[in-house]
Design a protein around this motif. Structure first.
Motif, mmCIF file in Angstrom:
data_model
loop_
_atom_site.group_PDB
_atom_site.id
_atom_site.type_symbol
_atom_site.label_atom_id
_atom_site.label_comp_id
_atom_site.label_asym_id
_atom_site.label_seq_id
_atom_site.Cartn_x
_atom_site.Cartn_y
_atom_site.Cartn_z
ATOM 1 N N GLU A 118 2.076 4.540 2.802
ATOM 2 C CA GLU A 118 2.728 3.451 3.539
ATOM 3 C C GLU A 118 3.462 2.506 2.591
ATOM 4 O O GLU A 118 4.563 2.043 2.897
ATOM 5 N N LYS A 119 2.858 2.220 1.447
ATOM 6 C CA LYS A 119 3.476 1.308 0.467
ATOM 7 C C LYS A 119 4.776 1.895 -0.084
ATOM 8 O O LYS A 119 5.809 1.215 -0.143
ATOM 9 N N ILE A 120 4.723 3.174 -0.488
ATOM 10 C CA ILE A 120 5.915 3.826 -1.058
ATOM 11 C C ILE A 120 7.002 3.979 0.003
ATOM 12 O O ILE A 120 8.172 3.648 -0.233
ATOM 13 N N LEU A 121 6.628 4.476 1.195
ATOM 14 C CA LEU A 121 7.616 4.689 2.274
ATOM 15 C C LEU A 121 8.220 3.378 2.751
ATOM 16 O O LEU A 121 9.417 3.321 3.066
ATOM 17 N N GLY A 122 7.397 2.321 2.801
ATOM 18 C CA GLY A 122 7.891 1.025 3.248
ATOM 19 C C GLY A 122 8.975 0.492 2.323
ATOM 20 O O GLY A 122 10.005 -0.025 2.786
ATOM 21 N N TYR A 123 8.771 0.650 1.016
ATOM 22 C CA TYR A 123 9.752 0.174 0.039
ATOM 23 C C TYR A 123 11.046 0.985 0.119
ATOM 24 O O TYR A 123 12.147 0.431 0.099
#
Length: 304
Positions: A212-217
């Motif tokens: 979620e952190k990587i995809l959100g960025y």
């Protein structure tokens, strides 16, 4: 400009956790910081640098108006990828990867068109003319197509790039993209081979928080690029409208000039006959004027 990701954010999301040391891929050695309790720890400073590099490259692709296909079929990544891809207005595959999705794209497009034709049948009433059994078969076919290809129904041509979560699981997608020279962005864990990927992002591809952190960025970077593109297009259209409004005014100013230029200028004739005629006409005018003066003089004498 999107805010750059901090190492602390990645640490809190558990992006640094790799696989067991016995399952590692030696090609991931440059991205591994240390080993703890039999698990490899990923160097988050390198993750942050690679993530920024990948986000910048994806921004350029999105700004050019091309599409990036997101691929993730593992359970913990499906919903996250679907949500972020929708937010960034990009196509995605979260069910089974259809073989030949890229290398046999024409056939995939036919299947998408089949789905559209079924929708038209339902709208124009043709669907109701079918028997109960045929309606059931068509409905099941539509559901199957929607499940596998519904998310790429707007993708009319091959994507400009792929973003993959877990390259080992999606190895068919990697091979197809390599065959067609399509750039690959991917979350690469310690058990994967980064040499197959154009823009590897060393990170934990199993934890939902990490994904979620990587995809959100990444999706935020794409959304920013699309909004900038939209603003530039609006400015360009406004400038063109201003130019088109200004052109008629310029033409109106030029019209009086054209009238002046169109005035005829009398040029004296060089023909000898014309010259002779002119001389005679002048003589006649002089004689007439003399006659008038004589007449006036005689009239004045008589009065005296």
């Amino acid at each position: 400009m999107a805010k750059k990701i901090e190492v602390k954010e990645l640490l809190d999301a558990g992006v640094h956790f790799g696989h067991l040391t016995r399952k590692w891929n030696p090609n991931m050695a440059p991205y591994i910081y240390m080993e703890r309790n039999g698990i490899h720890i990923i160097n988050l400073y390198k993750t942050a640098a690679k993530l920024d590099e990948a986000a910048e490259a994806m921004k350029k692709i999105a700004a050019s108006g091309r599409k990036i296909l997101f691929v993730a079929t593992k359970k913990q990544a499906k919903d996250i990828v679907a949500e972020n891809a929708k937010n960034a207005n990009q196509p995605y595959i979260t069910e089974r990867w259809p073989g030949g999705m890229l290398t046999n794209f024409v056939t995939i497009r036919k299947a998408v068109k089949k789905m559209a034709s079924i929708d038209r049948m339902k709208q124009d009433g043709t669907f109701e003319t079918l028997s109960k059994k045929e309606r059931l078969q068509v409905s099941r076919q539509r559901e199957k197509l929607e499940k596998n290809l519904g998310s790429i129904s707007d993708m009319s041509r091959l994507p400009a790039a792929l973003f993959i979560v877990d390259t080992l699981r999606e190895h068919i997608a990697v091979k197809e993209a390599q065959k067609l020279n399509i750039p690959i962005f991917a979350m690469v864990d310690t058990n994967s081979d980064p040499r197959d990927i154009d823009f590897p992002i060393p990170s934990n591809d199993d934890a939902s928080k990490s994904i979620e952190k990587i995809l959100g960025y990444v999706s935020a970077s794409i959304t920013e690029a699309l909004s900038e593109r939209k603003a530039e297009k609006a400015e360009k259209d406004a400038a063109e409208d201003d130019q088109s409004d200004a052109k008629p005014a310029k033409k109106a100013k030029k019209e009086p000039k054209a009238k002046k230029e169109s005035k005829e200028v009398e040029v004296p004739s060089t023909d000898p006959e014309d010259k002779k005629a002119m001389k005679e006409a002048k003589k006649e005018v002089k004689l007439e004027s003399k006659k008038e003066t004589l007449e006036k003089a005689t009239d004045s004498g008589e009065e005296e």
